[in-house]
Write a protein that holds these residues in place. Structure first.
Motif, PDB file in Angstrom:
ATOM      1  N   SER A   4       8.507  17.128  12.201  1.00 39.07           N
ATOM      2  CA  SER A   4       7.975  15.822  11.530  1.00 39.07           C
ATOM      3  C   SER A   4       9.283  14.869  11.458  1.00 39.07           C
ATOM      4  CB  SER A   4       7.532  15.947  10.286  1.00 39.07           C
ATOM      5  OG  SER A   4       8.422  16.410   9.251  1.00 39.07           O
ATOM      6  N   ALA A   5       9.154  13.669  11.706  1.00 35.11           N
ATOM      7  CA  ALA A   5      10.351  12.705  11.686  1.00 35.11           C
ATOM      8  C   ALA A   5       9.643  11.404  11.109  1.00 35.11           C
ATOM      9  CB  ALA A   5      10.625  12.321  12.976  1.00 35.11           C
ATOM     10  N   GLN A   6      10.649  10.827  10.124  1.00 30.48           N
ATOM     11  CA  GLN A   6      10.400   9.621   9.355  1.00 30.48           C
ATOM     12  C   GLN A   6      11.547   8.734   9.362  1.00 30.48           C
ATOM     13  OE1 GLN A   6       8.259   7.984   5.291  1.00 30.48           O
ATOM     14  NE2 GLN A   6       8.946  10.134   5.502  1.00 30.48           N
ATOM     15  N   GLN A   7      11.283   7.333   9.872  1.00 28.00           N
ATOM     16  CA  GLN A   7      12.310   6.328   9.411  1.00 28.00           C
ATOM     17  C   GLN A   7      11.713   5.350   8.402  1.00 28.00           C
ATOM     18  OE1 GLN A   7      13.802   4.556  13.187  1.00 28.00           O
ATOM     19  NE2 GLN A   7      12.181   5.789  14.420  1.00 28.00           N
ATOM     20  N   LYS A   8      12.433   5.075   7.301  1.00 32.91           N
ATOM     21  CA  LYS A   8      12.102   3.995   6.349  1.00 32.91           C
ATOM     22  C   LYS A   8      13.235   2.727   6.106  1.00 32.91           C
ATOM     23  CE  LYS A   8      12.203   5.402   2.080  1.00 32.91           C
ATOM     24  NZ  LYS A   8      11.759   5.758   0.833  1.00 32.91           N
ATOM     25  N   TYR A   9      12.748   1.830   6.120  1.00 32.11           N
ATOM     26  CA  TYR A   9      13.674   0.470   5.715  1.00 32.11           C
ATOM     27  C   TYR A   9      13.280  -0.107   4.654  1.00 32.11           C
ATOM     28  CZ  TYR A   9      13.955   1.652  10.855  1.00 32.11           C
ATOM     29  OH  TYR A   9      14.293   1.935  12.039  1.00 32.11           O
ATOM     30  N   SER A  10      14.025  -0.253   3.642  1.00 29.52           N
ATOM     31  CA  SER A  10      13.973  -0.855   2.272  1.00 29.52           C
ATOM     32  C   SER A  10      14.561  -1.964   1.922  1.00 29.52           C
ATOM     33  CB  SER A  10      13.760   0.335   1.258  1.00 29.52           C
ATOM     34  OG  SER A  10      12.824   1.399   1.760  1.00 29.52           O
ATOM     35  N   MET A  11      14.184  -2.884   1.069  1.00 33.39           N
ATOM     36  CA  MET A  11      14.879  -3.624   0.199  1.00 33.39           C
ATOM     37  C   MET A  11      14.848  -3.376  -1.205  1.00 33.39           C
ATOM     38  SD  MET A  11      14.262  -7.186   2.414  1.00 33.39           S
ATOM     39  CE  MET A  11      12.351  -7.112   2.079  1.00 33.39           C
ATOM     40  N   PHE A  12      15.861  -3.697  -1.879  1.00 36.08           N
ATOM     41  CA  PHE A  12      15.536  -3.632  -3.311  1.00 36.08           C
ATOM     42  C   PHE A  12      16.003  -4.799  -4.157  1.00 36.08           C
ATOM     43  CE2 PHE A  12      16.379   0.557  -1.292  1.00 36.08           C
ATOM     44  CZ  PHE A  12      15.625   1.325  -1.793  1.00 36.08           C
ATOM     45  N   SER A  13      15.802  -4.942  -5.215  1.00 34.12           N
ATOM     46  CA  SER A  13      15.884  -6.072  -6.015  1.00 34.12           C
ATOM     47  C   SER A  13      15.875  -5.772  -7.601  1.00 34.12           C
ATOM     48  CB  SER A  13      15.174  -7.404  -5.885  1.00 34.12           C
ATOM     49  OG  SER A  13      14.014  -7.326  -5.967  1.00 34.12           O
ATOM     50  N   GLU A  14      16.444  -6.539  -8.384  1.00 31.97           N
ATOM     51  CA  GLU A  14      16.189  -6.324  -9.778  1.00 31.97           C
ATOM     52  C   GLU A  14      16.404  -7.598 -10.524  1.00 31.97           C
ATOM     53  OE1 GLU A  14      18.943  -3.305 -11.046  1.00 31.97           O
ATOM     54  OE2 GLU A  14      20.341  -4.713 -12.021  1.00 31.97           O
ATOM     55  N   ILE A  15      15.804  -7.755 -11.682  1.00 28.67           N
ATOM     56  CA  ILE A  15      16.119  -9.180 -12.187  1.00 28.67           C
ATOM     57  C   ILE A  15      15.737  -8.692 -13.796  1.00 28.67           C
ATOM     58  CG2 ILE A  15      13.315  -9.472 -12.055  1.00 28.67           C
ATOM     59  CD1 ILE A  15      14.155 -12.612 -12.197  1.00 28.67           C
ATOM     60  N   ARG A  16      16.626  -9.657 -14.600  1.00 30.10           N
ATOM     61  CA  ARG A  16      16.581  -9.127 -16.180  1.00 30.10           C
ATOM     62  C   ARG A  16      15.412 -10.070 -16.769  1.00 30.10           C
ATOM     63  NH1 ARG A  16      18.538  -6.424 -19.651  1.00 30.10           N
ATOM     64  NH2 ARG A  16      20.221  -5.412 -18.203  1.00 30.10           N
ATOM     65  N   LEU A  17      14.507  -9.820 -17.178  1.00 27.86           N
ATOM     66  CA  LEU A  17      13.137 -10.620 -17.690  1.00 27.86           C
ATOM     67  C   LEU A  17      13.675 -11.394 -18.969  1.00 27.86           C
ATOM     68  CD1 LEU A  17      10.322  -8.734 -16.289  1.00 27.86           C
ATOM     69  CD2 LEU A  17      11.353 -10.526 -15.453  1.00 27.86           C
ATOM     70  N   THR A  18      14.156 -10.464 -19.686  1.00 25.86           N
ATOM     71  CA  THR A  18      14.738 -10.701 -21.089  1.00 25.86           C
ATOM     72  C   THR A  18      16.063 -10.205 -21.288  1.00 25.86           C
ATOM     73  OG1 THR A  18      13.534  -9.150 -22.421  1.00 25.86           O
ATOM     74  CG2 THR A  18      12.298 -11.103 -21.610  1.00 25.86           C
ATOM     75  N   ASP A  35       5.539  16.411  15.976  1.00 26.56           N
ATOM     76  CA  ASP A  35       5.778  16.923  17.470  1.00 26.56           C
ATOM     77  C   ASP A  35       5.598  18.396  17.383  1.00 26.56           C
ATOM     78  OD1 ASP A  35       6.629  17.330  19.795  1.00 26.56           O
ATOM     79  OD2 ASP A  35       8.870  17.211  19.721  1.00 26.56           O
ATOM     80  N   GLY A  36       4.429  18.833  18.265  1.00 25.13           N
ATOM     81  CA  GLY A  36       4.306  20.433  17.942  1.00 25.13           C
ATOM     82  C   GLY A  36       3.189  20.570  17.004  1.00 25.13           C
ATOM     83  N   GLY A  37       2.809  22.168  16.960  1.00 27.94           N
ATOM     84  CA  GLY A  37       1.994  22.306  16.094  1.00 27.94           C
ATOM     85  C   GLY A  37       0.506  21.906  16.509  1.00 27.94           C
ATOM     86  N   PRO A  38      -0.528  22.060  15.709  1.00 27.75           N
ATOM     87  CA  PRO A  38      -1.884  21.543  16.130  1.00 27.75           C
ATOM     88  C   PRO A  38      -2.010  20.075  16.710  1.00 27.75           C
ATOM     89  CG  PRO A  38      -1.811  21.721  13.746  1.00 27.75           C
ATOM     90  CD  PRO A  38      -0.630  22.424  14.309  1.00 27.75           C
ATOM     91  N   HIS A  39      -1.038  19.399  15.919  1.00 25.53           N
ATOM     92  CA  HIS A  39      -0.908  17.635  16.268  1.00 25.53           C
ATOM     93  C   HIS A  39       0.216  17.105  16.405  1.00 25.53           C
ATOM     94  CE1 HIS A  39      -5.061  17.989  14.203  1.00 25.53           C
ATOM     95  NE2 HIS A  39      -4.362  18.521  13.328  1.00 25.53           N
ATOM     96  N   SER A  40       0.459  16.581  17.534  1.00 24.77           N
ATOM     97  CA  SER A  40       1.365  15.989  18.095  1.00 24.77           C
ATOM     98  C   SER A  40       1.464  14.148  18.285  1.00 24.77           C
ATOM     99  CB  SER A  40       2.126  16.375  19.322  1.00 24.77           C
ATOM    100  OG  SER A  40       2.383  17.781  19.184  1.00 24.77           O
ATOM    101  N   GLU A  41       1.492  13.466  17.424  1.00 26.84           N
ATOM    102  CA  GLU A  41       1.063  12.041  17.497  1.00 26.84           C
ATOM    103  C   GLU A  41       1.956  11.176  16.834  1.00 26.84           C
ATOM    104  OE1 GLU A  41      -2.534  11.174  15.276  1.00 26.84           O
ATOM    105  OE2 GLU A  41      -2.035  13.296  13.935  1.00 26.84           O
ATOM    106  N   ASP A  42       1.881   9.870  16.959  1.00 26.81           N
ATOM    107  CA  ASP A  42       2.767   8.944  16.076  1.00 26.81           C
ATOM    108  C   ASP A  42       1.730   8.508  14.991  1.00 26.81           C
ATOM    109  OD1 ASP A  42       5.086   8.888  17.607  1.00 26.81           O
ATOM    110  OD2 ASP A  42       4.230   7.390  19.017  1.00 26.81           O
ATOM    111  N   ILE A  43       2.151   8.797  13.742  1.00 24.14           N
ATOM    112  CA  ILE A  43       1.470   8.652  12.740  1.00 24.14           C
ATOM    113  C   ILE A  43       1.306   7.075  12.412  1.00 24.14           C
ATOM    114  CG2 ILE A  43       1.121   8.836  10.018  1.00 24.14           C
ATOM    115  CD1 ILE A  43       1.177  11.661  10.737  1.00 24.14           C
TER     116      ILE A  43
END
Length: 217
Positions: A4-18, A35-43
């Motif tokens: 299995s292979a995974q790419q993740k792109y994220s943005m983070f933020s924080e704010i002080r409410l009080t 890739d391989g096994g019973p299933h080979s596909e782009d999820i």
């Protein structure tokens, strides 16, 4: 099992409410493939993210509530989509601590033939000094339950993926500061599990002793 292979792109933020409340959030995009096994596909791609709010109720007490929608590697399937909800209430003294935590999770495998499941857990933990700051008592107890959905594939015979079960883990230990670099800890842990099938039932007692040496370069 497929690679299995995974790419993740994220943005983070924080704010002080009080003055005493802090909110955090993140959002991203996950792309996965097998890739391989019973299933080979782009999820394919999916949006992931989460949010949390933490509030100081007093100088010593705080609590937090969080939610996360994410993708992770699965056990029987290539990937699981999961939704996690968590709450924590914590008290911190000068040398002492006590906390309550609870969580609820929903897991949806990428393979439609694999059944999803739900996890629930709750627990308590605390620590406080027995002799000045040299000897510390630590204890924790956590209850958790697994609720499996009915498998769509009749060939799935792993009992942990078919039957529901519950687990209770408790521990009690002490930590001793021997020197500035050396710590010694002794812990007793009791684990008990029971479920819809007798094959899942067991109990275990573990006693451990650990020396830890640390050095900062």
């Amino acid at each position: 099992r497929a690679d299995s292979a995974q790419q993740k792109y994220s943005m983070f933020s924080e704010i002080r409410l009080t003055e005493r409340t802090l909110a955090r959030a993140n959002i991203g995009y996950s792309i996965a493939s097998l890739d391989g096994g019973p299933h080979s596909e782009d999820i394919g791609g999916t949006i992931v993210g989460g949010a949390s709010v933490q509030t100081e109720l007093s100088p010593d007490i705080s609590h937090s509530l969080s939610y996360a929608h994410s993708r992770r590697e699965g056990f029987l399937s290539g990937f699981d989509m999961q939704d996690n909800y968590a709450y924590m209430l914590q008290w911190k003294g000068i040398d002492s601590m006590a906390a309550f935590h609870a969580a609820y999770g929903v897991f949806d495998p990428s393979d439609s033939a694999i059944n999803g499941y739900r996890d629930v857990s709750a627990g308590l933990s605390f620590s406080f000094p027995l002799v000045l700051r040299l000897l510390v008592l630590q204890a924790a107890t956590t209850y958790s339950s697994r609720n499996n959905e009915t498998p769509a594939d009749d060939t799935i015979d792993e009992i942990e993926w078919i039957a529901d079960y519950e687990t209770w883990v408790s521990s009690l230990g002490t930590g001793l500061r021997i020197s500035d670099n050396v710590d010694f800890a002794v812990q007793y842990q009791h684990v008990k599990r029971w479920g819809d099938s007798a094959d899942l039932d067991y109990s275990r007692d573990v006693v451990s002793a650990l020396f830890t040496y640390s050095h900062t370069f």
